[in-house]
Design an enzyme around this catalytic site. Sequence first.
Site, PDB file in Angstrom:
ATOM      1  N   TYR A  11       6.209  49.619 -68.952  1.00 26.07           N
ATOM      2  CA  TYR A  11       4.776  49.517 -69.275  1.00 26.07           C
ATOM      3  C   TYR A  11       4.170  48.195 -68.776  1.00 26.07           C
ATOM      4  O   TYR A  11       3.267  48.199 -67.915  1.00 26.07           O
ATOM      5  CB  TYR A  11       4.634  49.677 -70.791  1.00 26.07           C
ATOM      6  N   ALA A  81      13.136  43.303 -68.454  1.00 28.71           N
ATOM      7  CA  ALA A  81      14.096  44.350 -68.837  1.00 28.71           C
ATOM      8  C   ALA A  81      14.660  44.109 -70.225  1.00 28.71           C
ATOM      9  O   ALA A  81      15.036  42.989 -70.566  1.00 28.71           O
ATOM     10  CB  ALA A  81      15.228  44.414 -67.812  1.00 28.71           C
ATOM     11  N   SER A 124       8.000  37.322 -77.464  1.00 21.61           N
ATOM     12  CA  SER A 124       7.120  38.067 -78.364  1.00 21.61           C
ATOM     13  C   SER A 124       6.676  37.191 -79.525  1.00 21.61           C
ATOM     14  O   SER A 124       7.409  36.290 -79.952  1.00 21.61           O
ATOM     15  CB  SER A 124       7.909  39.270 -78.887  1.00 21.61           C
ATOM     16  N   TYR A 149      15.806  43.226 -82.923  1.00 21.32           N
ATOM     17  CA  TYR A 149      15.009  43.072 -81.690  1.00 21.32           C
ATOM     18  C   TYR A 149      14.415  41.668 -81.631  1.00 21.32           C
ATOM     19  O   TYR A 149      14.518  40.970 -80.620  1.00 21.32           O
ATOM     20  CB  TYR A 149      13.892  44.131 -81.648  1.00 21.32           C
ATOM     21  N   LYS A 153      14.994  38.206 -78.953  1.00 27.02           N
ATOM     22  CA  LYS A 153      13.986  37.379 -78.269  1.00 27.02           C
ATOM     23  C   LYS A 153      14.199  35.908 -78.626  1.00 27.02           C
ATOM     24  O   LYS A 153      14.142  35.018 -77.774  1.00 27.02           O
ATOM     25  CB  LYS A 153      12.573  37.812 -78.670  1.00 27.02           C
ATOM     26  N   VAL A 217      -2.157  55.259 -91.940  1.00 32.04           N
ATOM     27  CA  VAL A 217      -2.466  53.826 -91.954  1.00 32.04           C
ATOM     28  C   VAL A 217      -1.518  53.186 -92.968  1.00 32.04           C
ATOM     29  O   VAL A 217      -1.589  53.480 -94.169  1.00 32.04           O
ATOM     30  CB  VAL A 217      -3.945  53.580 -92.323  1.00 32.04           C
TER      31      VAL A 217
END
Length: 333
Positions: A11, A81, A124, A149, A153, A217
């Site tokens: 993306y 990547a 991030s 995740y 980072k 939501v």
Amino acid sequence: MSVLLTGGAGYIGSHTAVEMINAGKEIVIVDNLYNSEAKVIDLIEQITGVRPKFYKEDCCDKKALEKIFSENEIDTVIHFAGYKAVGESVEKPAEYYRNNIDSALCVIEVMKEFGCKSIVFSSSATVYGSDATVPYKEDMPTGGCTNPYGWTKYMIEQILRDQAKADKELSVVLLRYFNPVGAHESGLIGENPKGIPNNLMPYIAQVAAGIRDHLNVFGNDYDTPDGTGVRDFIHVVDLAKGHVLAVDYAKNHKGCEAINLGTGNGYSVLQLMRAFEDVNGIKIPYEFTPRRAGDLGSCYADASKAKELLNWKAGLGINEMCRDSWGYQKNKK
Ligand code: NAD
Ligand code: UDP
């Protein structure tokens, strides 16, 4: 000289490929197509008129990377990547640590072997962890991540920081993205989540397309103006342009710099949903459900360092983000 985009069929990578080519830069893409498709390379060519050189290889494969570096004169790497699904990282931590850390280490080692001295890394806002206060500033402490995740980072940032300390010739730019949304205005490339989207904008777009019947939501009791979560949504084309400037910055700089790429503005879930409805003229049915585990109430950037160091500022607003997300979604039908 070329810039290597690892994960360049994904993306953010594909939008960056387009902006790099538009800026007259030569690029090479390596992607194992784990979360993307080979046709993206055709689409980049369709948009820009230039076909980027593409290798379908895994960045954890050092031999494959060495071949790419020996066949091209790579002076900078943009390392996109990696695996990126927060929820999946909680279920499969070892896979996330293996792929994200291993690919980064292989890239770093092969760069060293070939004397490549600048790297821009996709980090991030998640590295600021759950104790940070908004707006997030680059000199705030990092850590306290809420999922594997985020820790990958955090760890890769640390590895790159140490690497820059050890090699005084190395230039490292850690780009901390906020919430990338939107798509190229052609509607040809965009975000293509597999299965049920985790992220808000692709979910809204799928409700608009009739693929899902309503938006859930997650929480309306946060300490925010309307009680729903607030995020710093940034148009992916603005983000991509930030990478072009970061590559130029990295070439004339040594050491390690962390830079936020966000707009500096927070919008709530309901504000984004209503903007989508207004801009595209489509009603989005929704229901309030309990908070999602691990979510923060508010997350937005102090975007002043990007302006100061890169002369970068987001140019596209929430209306363009909603228009282009729908433009891409519509095209897929
Ligand atoms: P994406 O999944 O669309 O792109 C990542 C690409 O990397 C995919 O094309 C995938 O096939 C490829 N890839 C994964 N592992 C690989 C490996 N070992 N070897 C070669 N290719 C591999 O994700 P994206 O949204 O474009 O994100 C790009 C980067 O930005 C990621 O590192 C992600 O963690 C980071 N990031 C994304 C967001 C976001 O919201 N999209 C936010 C902050 C940071
Ligand atoms: N969100 C939501 N419904 C969804 C997906 C997300 O209400 O189906 C909310 C989520 O709770 C958060 C915001 O939208 O407040 C942005 O979530 P996203 O997953 O897109 O980004 P992140 O949480 O990683 O910032």
